[in-house]
Design a protein around this motif. Sequence first.
Motif, PDB file in Angstrom:
ATOM      1  N   ASP A 213      56.671  39.430  47.878  1.00  0.00           N
ATOM      2  CA  ASP A 213      57.058  39.853  49.217  1.00  0.00           C
ATOM      3  C   ASP A 213      57.214  38.686  50.181  1.00  0.00           C
ATOM      4  N   GLY A 214      57.187  37.455  49.636  1.00  0.00           N
ATOM      5  CA  GLY A 214      57.322  36.280  50.487  1.00  0.00           C
ATOM      6  C   GLY A 214      56.043  35.876  51.185  1.00  0.00           C
ATOM      7  N   VAL A 215      54.937  36.539  50.859  1.00  0.00           N
ATOM      8  CA  VAL A 215      53.642  36.235  51.468  1.00  0.00           C
ATOM      9  C   VAL A 215      52.716  35.714  50.364  1.00  0.00           C
ATOM     10  N   TYR A 216      51.910  34.709  50.717  1.00  0.00           N
ATOM     11  CA  TYR A 216      50.981  34.115  49.762  1.00  0.00           C
ATOM     12  C   TYR A 216      49.554  34.540  50.089  1.00  0.00           C
ATOM     13  N   TYR A 217      48.795  34.777  49.034  1.00  0.00           N
ATOM     14  CA  TYR A 217      47.424  35.256  49.139  1.00  0.00           C
ATOM     15  C   TYR A 217      46.510  34.355  48.314  1.00  0.00           C
ATOM     16  N   ALA A 218      45.242  34.308  48.673  1.00  0.00           N
ATOM     17  CA  ALA A 218      44.231  33.649  47.853  1.00  0.00           C
ATOM     18  C   ALA A 218      43.415  34.707  47.136  1.00  0.00           C
ATOM     19  N   SER A 219      43.070  34.422  45.908  1.00  0.00           N
ATOM     20  CA  SER A 219      42.164  35.302  45.177  1.00  0.00           C
ATOM     21  C   SER A 219      40.730  34.983  45.564  1.00  0.00           C
ATOM     22  N   ALA A 220      39.828  35.812  45.113  1.00  0.00           N
ATOM     23  CA  ALA A 220      38.403  35.490  45.213  1.00  0.00           C
ATOM     24  C   ALA A 220      38.135  34.206  44.440  1.00  0.00           C
ATOM     25  N   ALA A 221      37.097  33.485  44.847  1.00  0.00           N
ATOM     26  CA  ALA A 221      36.706  32.249  44.173  1.00  0.00           C
ATOM     27  C   ALA A 221      35.620  32.547  43.146  1.00  0.00           C
ATOM     28  N   SER A 222      35.811  32.065  41.933  1.00  0.00           N
ATOM     29  CA  SER A 222      34.920  32.380  40.814  1.00  0.00           C
ATOM     30  C   SER A 222      34.087  31.167  40.400  1.00  0.00           C
ATOM     31  N   PRO A 223      32.786  31.360  40.150  1.00  0.00           N
ATOM     32  CA  PRO A 223      31.950  30.271  39.634  1.00  0.00           C
ATOM     33  C   PRO A 223      31.882  30.244  38.111  1.00  0.00           C
ATOM     34  N   LEU A 224      32.602  31.127  37.430  1.00  0.00           N
ATOM     35  CA  LEU A 224      32.475  31.256  35.983  1.00  0.00           C
ATOM     36  C   LEU A 224      32.990  30.004  35.273  1.00  0.00           C
TER      37      LEU A 224
ATOM     38  N   PRO B 171      43.446  40.530  47.325  1.00  0.00           N
ATOM     39  CA  PRO B 171      43.296  39.266  48.047  1.00  0.00           C
ATOM     40  C   PRO B 171      41.861  39.040  48.493  1.00  0.00           C
ATOM     41  N   TRP B 172      41.536  37.776  48.749  1.00  0.00           N
ATOM     42  CA  TRP B 172      40.229  37.395  49.262  1.00  0.00           C
ATOM     43  C   TRP B 172      40.257  37.536  50.783  1.00  0.00           C
ATOM     44  N   LYS B 173      39.376  38.350  51.320  1.00  0.00           N
ATOM     45  CA  LYS B 173      39.387  38.649  52.749  1.00  0.00           C
ATOM     46  C   LYS B 173      39.051  37.434  53.607  1.00  0.00           C
ATOM     47  N   ALA B 174      38.427  36.413  53.016  1.00  0.00           N
ATOM     48  CA  ALA B 174      38.047  35.225  53.774  1.00  0.00           C
ATOM     49  C   ALA B 174      39.244  34.346  54.124  1.00  0.00           C
ATOM     50  N   VAL B 175      40.390  34.587  53.480  1.00  0.00           N
ATOM     51  CA  VAL B 175      41.590  33.769  53.687  1.00  0.00           C
ATOM     52  C   VAL B 175      42.727  34.659  54.168  1.00  0.00           C
ATOM     53  N   THR B 176      43.305  34.318  55.309  1.00  0.00           N
ATOM     54  CA  THR B 176      44.392  35.105  55.883  1.00  0.00           C
ATOM     55  C   THR B 176      45.701  34.811  55.151  1.00  0.00           C
ATOM     56  N   PRO B 177      46.403  35.826  54.653  1.00  0.00           N
ATOM     57  CA  PRO B 177      47.689  35.597  53.976  1.00  0.00           C
ATOM     58  C   PRO B 177      48.710  34.989  54.930  1.00  0.00           C
ATOM     59  N   SER B 178      49.709  34.320  54.347  1.00  0.00           N
ATOM     60  CA  SER B 178      50.745  33.698  55.158  1.00  0.00           C
ATOM     61  C   SER B 178      52.011  33.516  54.334  1.00  0.00           C
ATOM     62  N   SER B 179      53.156  33.504  55.030  1.00  0.00           N
ATOM     63  CA  SER B 179      54.423  33.181  54.375  1.00  0.00           C
ATOM     64  C   SER B 179      54.546  31.681  54.125  1.00  0.00           C
ATOM     65  N   ASP B 180      53.658  30.887  54.728  1.00  0.00           N
ATOM     66  CA  ASP B 180      53.598  29.437  54.523  1.00  0.00           C
ATOM     67  C   ASP B 180      52.413  29.157  53.611  1.00  0.00           C
ATOM     68  N   VAL B 181      52.675  28.741  52.383  1.00  0.00           N
ATOM     69  CA  VAL B 181      51.584  28.545  51.429  1.00  0.00           C
ATOM     70  C   VAL B 181      50.609  27.484  51.902  1.00  0.00           C
ATOM     71  N   ASP B 182      51.072  26.512  52.673  1.00  0.00           N
ATOM     72  CA  ASP B 182      50.169  25.478  53.164  1.00  0.00           C
ATOM     73  C   ASP B 182      49.134  26.040  54.129  1.00  0.00           C
ATOM     74  N   GLU B 183      49.486  27.075  54.862  1.00  0.00           N
ATOM     75  CA  GLU B 183      48.507  27.708  55.751  1.00  0.00           C
ATOM     76  C   GLU B 183      47.395  28.373  54.951  1.00  0.00           C
ATOM     77  N   VAL B 184      47.727  28.892  53.794  1.00  0.00           N
ATOM     78  CA  VAL B 184      46.715  29.456  52.902  1.00  0.00           C
ATOM     79  C   VAL B 184      45.837  28.335  52.341  1.00  0.00           C
ATOM     80  N   ILE B 185      46.465  27.259  51.885  1.00  0.00           N
ATOM     81  CA  ILE B 185      45.725  26.135  51.311  1.00  0.00           C
ATOM     82  C   ILE B 185      44.727  25.560  52.315  1.00  0.00           C
TER      83      ILE B 185
END
Length: 209
Positions: A87-98, A42-56
């Motif tokens: 596990d019912g939790v949503y995560y963000a990946s790192a952001a890529s400029p490629l 996961p990307w440490k800059a974004v806190t995981p959540s069971s609510d995907v909108d909180e991640v967004i």
Amino acid sequence: MSAVRLGRVAAFSVAIGCASAPEPSGTRDYWRSGPHVYVRGPWKAVTPSSDVDEVIDQLCPAVMKLENATDGDYGQEYCGAIYSLGDGVYYASAASPLGKPVAVGPAKLKKCIPPRYVVDGRGRAVVLADFHSHPWSPSPMSETDRLKATQIWSIRIQFDRTCTITKLVPNLGSEQPGEVYLRQRKRWKLVGIIKEEDKRLGVVTAVDD
């Protein structure tokens, strides 16, 4: 998004994105293998959540801190993914400029490649959505962003440098129209649909208030 709805789109996203990825040496957060981009999570800059909108809601502020992310015609577009480990939790990946090479200098054509795979050492990643930024404002989801041929996952998230967030639910493989939403006051407002006959080109029909 309701639990029933979220379950349906998540089920559609399982087919791609959870294969083993050839990892480079070192600790790089993104890399290419052939035509495909891999990102680490996961990307440490974004806190995981069971609510995907909180991640967004965390994505844009985090991405806009990255190099050249707000620099307009001289800026950089970033792409990433939202995923779960089952596990019912949503995560963000790192952001890529490629992405594909672009000419040096000011241009309205910036492009990063949506990741095809997420590598998370804790388990098998199931991708729900891709996300990407635009370094301009205002900058809604482009025609290319809406094309059927460019859709990989069940949801596409896009935001500009002022953090206006757009969501596309393409509903491919279904007679149900695609749906385009704007994020307003922590809620999704339906602003357009993409009729079945318009999905190939991503043509949006506006929805009245």
